[in-house]
Enzyme design. Structure first.
Site, PDB file in Angstrom:
ATOM      1  CE1 TYR A   1     -10.006  -4.950   4.922  1.00  0.00           C
ATOM      2  CE2 TYR A   1      -9.446  -5.819   2.757  1.00  0.00           C
ATOM      3  CZ  TYR A   1      -9.925  -6.015   4.035  1.00  0.00           C
ATOM      4  OH  TYR A   1     -10.318  -7.263   4.441  1.00  0.00           O
TER       5      TYR A   1
ATOM      6  CG  ASP B   1      -2.131  -0.987   0.938  1.00  0.00           C
ATOM      7  OD1 ASP B   1      -2.345  -1.365  -0.231  1.00  0.00           O
ATOM      8  OD2 ASP B   1      -2.793  -1.385   1.913  1.00  0.00           O
TER       9      ASP B   1
END
Length: 742
Positions: free
Chosen positions: A450, A362
């Site tokens: 997410y 990420d």
């Protein structure tokens, strides 16, 4: 004479504490994120250098030189400590800048250090350890590149319009209104260094589109900087592969492909929606419990400097990777120089090409800049202090993220300490208890589907908790029968894919100074003759301490037994009882490795081999990952394994703990519509281990003591106001500890 000496000592201690606080406050701005003014100054300075030939990041072409990122460049630790520990001048502020040189014969990514701020005059090239070059193909995808991806998807959708329209019951990619298709792109983008090929799956563009796959996935090669040269390499539809969109359409029309017919879409029954449905037994005409501050705030925030109950620290949220805490002190004594989020990954499994390729890293999506506004009463209590954050990522001007960080004190509804001392005659000798209020520093990262909630929690007894809670939408793919080996069916045609979340933190501990050592503590059984009954034996546990002397010995692998206690201490400083002052790390994690050691993408996340690794501090080993790992995990710019490969001595040195936490997530029907936070929180505690002479929370005035008087009536002793406040209760504290049969 004794009294005079005592007064002098008290004065020196008071002066020292005051000076420590002043120096901490003096040094905190070194870690403050760049202001909007500073970001603009850096941008304007670089755009004013003719040889860089910079253009706007949002100009349509990919063959351009443009700024991708501007953020604070941290000072060297030893320079920062001169300001923090001696009150000397702070080092000049600097910016880290990433420039994409796409308008070059050989396109490249170059990082610069720009200084001094707020009026920059110089820039130098920043290199990584080992002088590893940054492949141009490893760059994050920009919004302009996404625009071109949408364009090619539009062309693909035109060719497959009938197929998509019939499959979805009336959804289309082009010329749509309320029945549109969208997409999610998968990374890493290829199977080896230098590639830029992305699997992309189409979804219905509704609220929560992440769990609305339609069974159409396409592999696009977008390596060339001329989008007209991009091409489709593979197409996947309903468990079948095709070499082109034309081949799929031809076989669809001829009946050689089994057609997908998704259920009719109903806006009033959208399974991915947050709109309440089903019967609720909770009254809706009253609010639930709320936090209040009866007499106001007990913490103090001054820009990025925070003080609370003996704690002080500075913080920032770096655009590339997220939340960081610096110069963490308790009662003026430093516990840690830095606690910072390094990386978050989610590695998936599945049956469709998109699912089996998904290995999200990420920082490569600038997860720090994905910090959006926090909702009062949901993300943070209404009483919280909300702070705006500014980011310069894939933009032409600073972007203000309003209320993207919050700070608040809360009660945990659990005593910090308590004891009821029964007299075993229906009464008691005393009751004592301390309210467990804590300070929370919180921000979030929403990296597409997410949502990560990042917390650092400060307790009154010298404990720090660092944790992350995962929520948001699962990453779902089209259901196939074979997919049940890799997840669970969560709705019609929807498979929730199994995945593992791993989070990596850097914890630069300075326990009573920079010279620290590290040991592990386990238990061993001992068997010896009972001294008061020689015919018998005593079997019990005995402490077994092992000093870890080198970096390799202090790197603990997943799959191996992890020590019961991991203890960092200062061998040169002792507490009142003769113990070396220390802190230990206590894990709250269910993590495990995600790939075999050395297997392709695993090389980019070599930190994930270790729940804990300990290294000597080096300014050249500032981070364990980079923004480029997602684009090139096979040959990463930053390789954590290099940090421990030389196996340096770690006895009486400046030590850094690298902590990996995480959990396995096998999606289930209760992940619809959203993954919930309970059970999905992991992290670690920093706990004092003989650092203090006693529990420092004895200083807390949130203590209540009740003793039974000679007349049998309770006598309450407290150090806070008798009446809490009308917003909580207009009644004074009442306690009666007697008990009797009824």
């Amino acid at each position: 004479m004794r009294l005079l000496c005592l007064l002098q000592l008290l004065c020196l201690a008071g002066c020292s504490a005051s000076r420590s606080r002043d120096w901490a406050y003096h040094g905190a701005p070194m870690y403050a994120d760049l202001t909007a003014r500073e970001l603009k100054a850096v941008r304007d300075y670089l755009h004013g250098i003719p040889e860089l030939e910079l253009t706007e990041a949002h100009s349509k072409t990919l063959m351009k030189n443009s700024i991708l990122l501007i953020e604070l460049h941290l000072p060297r630790k030893h320079e920062a400590l001169r300001a923090l520990d001696r009150g000397q001048a702070k080092p000049q502020r600097q910016a880290r800048v990433i420039i994409q040189f796409g308008n070059k014969t050989e396109p490249n990514i170059t990082e610069y250090i720009v200084s001094p701020l707020p009026s920059p005059k110089t820039h130098t090239i920043k290199t990584f350890k080992g002088a590893r070059p940054i492949r141009f193909e490893s760059r994050p995808i920009s919004s302009v590149e996404y625009d071109h991806i949408k364009d090619i998807l539009g062309k693909i959708a035109d060719k497959a319009h009938k197929l998509l329209f019939e499959t979805t019951g009336g959804f289309s990619f082009n010329n749509c209104s309320n029945r549109c298709l969208t997409f999610s792109d998968i990374a890493p983008r290829g199977l080896g260094p230098g590639e830029r090929r992305s699997w992309i799956m189409l979804q219905k563009f509704v609220e929560g589109y992440f769990i609305h796959p339609i069974g159409f996935e396409v592999l696009i090669n977008h390596q060339d900087l001329d989008p007209e040269k991009w091409n489709v390499e593979k197409v996947w539809y309903n468990s079948m592969f095709f070499d082109s969109v034309e081949e799929l359409v031809e076989k669809y029309e001829s009946g050689d492909v089994e057609k997908i017919k998704l259920p009719e879409h109903d806006d009033d029954d959208l399974y991915s929606s947050y709109i309440p449905r089903g019967h609720s037994n909770t009254a809706t005409n009253i609010h639930g419990p709320k936090l209040v501050e009866p007499q106001g705030k007990r913490y103090h925030v001054d820009r990025n400097f925070v003080e609370y109950a003996g704690w002080s620290f500075a913080y920032r949220v770096r655009s590339s990777a997220g939340l960081q805490v610096f110069d963490l002190r308790f009662n003026g004594e430093r516990i840690a120089y830095e606690i910072s989020l390094q990386e978050a990954i989610a590695f998936y499994s599945g049956d469709t090409p998109a699912a089996m390729q998904t290995k999200y890293i990420d920082a490569g999506w600038a997860m720090g800049s994905s910090s959006y506004e926090l909702a009062p009463g949901i993300d943070c209590p209404e009483i919280a202090t909300f702070v705006d954050l500014y980011h310069y990522y894939d933009t032409d001007k600073p972007v203000r993220h309003k209320n993207a960080l919050c700070i608040f004190e809360m009660t945990t509804a659990m005593p910090l300490r308590r004891h009821f001392d029964s007299n075993f005659k229906g009464g008691y000798n005393f009751f004592g208890g301390v309210d467990n209020a804590v300070l929370v520093l919180r921000t979030t990262s929403t990296v597409y589907n997410y949502d990560y909630i990042w917390d650092v929690v400060f307790y009154q007894n010298g404990v720090v908790e660092v944790k992350v809670s995962a929520t948001g939408y699962i990453h779902a793919t089209f259901f196939t029968a074979n997919g049940l080996h890799y997840g669970a069916k969560v709705y019609n045609h929807v498979l929730g894919n199994l995945h593992t979340h791993l989070i990596h933190y850097k914890v630069d501990l300075d326990i009573a100074g920079r010279e620290n050592s590290f040991e592990t503590i386990d238990l061993k059984y001992v068997n010896f003759t009972n001294p008061w009954s020689p015919k018998n034996f005593i079997v019990q546990s005995k402490l077994h301490r092992t000093e870890q002397k080198t970096e390799r010995s202090a790197a603990f692998r997943f799959g191996k037994k992890f020590p019961r206690y991991v203890h960092f201490y200062n061998p040169n400083e002792k507490n009142k009882w003769g113990h070396q002052k220390g802190y230990r790390i206590q894990m709250n994690s269910h993590a495990h490795s995600v790939l075999p050691r050395g297997w392709r993408e695993e090389n980019g996340i070599s930190w994930s081999r270790y729940p804990l690794a300990v290294t000597r501090h080096k300014d050249s080993e500032a981070t364990s990952s980079s923004m480029y790992t997602q684009g090139d995990p096979w040959n990463p710019v930053v390789s954590f394994e290099d940090y421990i490969r030389n196996d340096e001595d770690i006895v009486n040195q400046d030590l850094v703990a690298w902590v990996t936490v995480g959990f396995l997530h096998v999606p289930h029907s209760e992940d619809i519509p959203n993954t919930a936070t309970p059970g999905n929180t992991v992290g670690f505690f920093l706990r004092p281990f003989n650092f203090f002479d006693e529990d420092p929370s004895v200083a807390s005035r949130s203590t209540v003591i009740v003793r039974q008087g000679k007349d049998g009536k309770p006598k309450v002793q407290r150090w806070t106001p008798e009446v809490i406040g009308h917003c909580v209760s207009d009644k004074p504290f009442v306690y009666n500890g007697t008990y009797a049969g009824v």
